[in-house]
Scaffold this motif. Structure first.
Motif, PDB file in Angstrom:
ATOM      1  N   ALA A 182      17.175   6.473  -9.936  1.00  0.00           N
ATOM      2  CA  ALA A 182      17.384   6.999 -11.289  1.00  0.00           C
ATOM      3  C   ALA A 182      16.298   8.019 -11.634  1.00  0.00           C
ATOM      4  O   ALA A 182      16.578   9.022 -12.304  1.00  0.00           O
ATOM      5  N   GLY A 183      15.087   7.786 -11.162  1.00  0.00           N
ATOM      6  CA  GLY A 183      14.009   8.746 -11.398  1.00  0.00           C
ATOM      7  C   GLY A 183      14.274  10.083 -10.728  1.00  0.00           C
ATOM      8  O   GLY A 183      14.009  11.141 -11.296  1.00  0.00           O
ATOM      9  N   VAL A 184      14.815  10.048  -9.534  1.00  0.00           N
ATOM     10  CA  VAL A 184      15.168  11.285  -8.821  1.00  0.00           C
ATOM     11  C   VAL A 184      16.342  11.966  -9.517  1.00  0.00           C
ATOM     12  O   VAL A 184      16.373  13.195  -9.651  1.00  0.00           O
ATOM     13  N   ALA A 185      17.301  11.183  -9.976  1.00  0.00           N
ATOM     14  CA  ALA A 185      18.480  11.747 -10.650  1.00  0.00           C
ATOM     15  C   ALA A 185      18.112  12.390 -11.973  1.00  0.00           C
ATOM     16  O   ALA A 185      18.735  13.353 -12.405  1.00  0.00           O
ATOM     17  N   GLY A 186      17.100  11.854 -12.633  1.00  0.00           N
ATOM     18  CA  GLY A 186      16.692  12.384 -13.922  1.00  0.00           C
ATOM     19  C   GLY A 186      17.651  11.999 -15.028  1.00  0.00           C
ATOM     20  O   GLY A 186      18.616  11.268 -14.821  1.00  0.00           O
ATOM     21  N   SER A 187      17.400  12.524 -16.187  1.00  0.00           N
ATOM     22  CA  SER A 187      18.209  12.159 -17.356  1.00  0.00           C
ATOM     23  C   SER A 187      19.572  12.842 -17.375  1.00  0.00           C
ATOM     24  O   SER A 187      20.435  12.488 -18.170  1.00  0.00           O
TER      25      SER A 187
END
Length: 102
Positions: free
Chosen positions: A66-71
């Motif tokens: 999720a951190g790599v995908a971002g918001s």
């Protein structure tokens, strides 16, 4: 909609990928694309997708992915039962919910 399926090695999600393609064809879901990949290479392709679904066996990597995908890109974990049974109806509902921000 473009869906990226991520699991430990990309093997089990490739089965789900094929079932999702069949489900989309059978239910006249146009504008659908899906790809399966292993957790070791998801970074190489993630930008090309609208939503990311993780196999339950790597749910512990959710925060990292999720951190790599971002918001801008929703990430979810497929329910273990839906994953095991290849319940595409439920998986498509999950994708739609994620895309709506639910």
């Amino acid at each position: 909609m473009k869906v990226l399926l991520v699991c430990a090695g990309g093997m089990s999600t490739s089965i789900i990928m094929k079932k999702m393609r069949d489900y989309a064809r059978t239910n006249d879901i146009d504008d659908f694309e899906v790809q399966a990949t292993g957790v070791g290479s998801f970074r190489d392709v993630i930008d090309a997708f609208d939503v990311v679904l993780l196999g339950p066996q790597i749910s512990y990597r959710f925060d990292e992915i999720a951190g790599v995908a971002g918001s801008k890109k929703p990430v979810g974990v497929i329910a273990p039962t839906d994953y095991a049974l290849g319940n595409c109806q439920a998986i498509f509902k999950q994708v739609e919910s994620l895309l709506k921000g639910e």
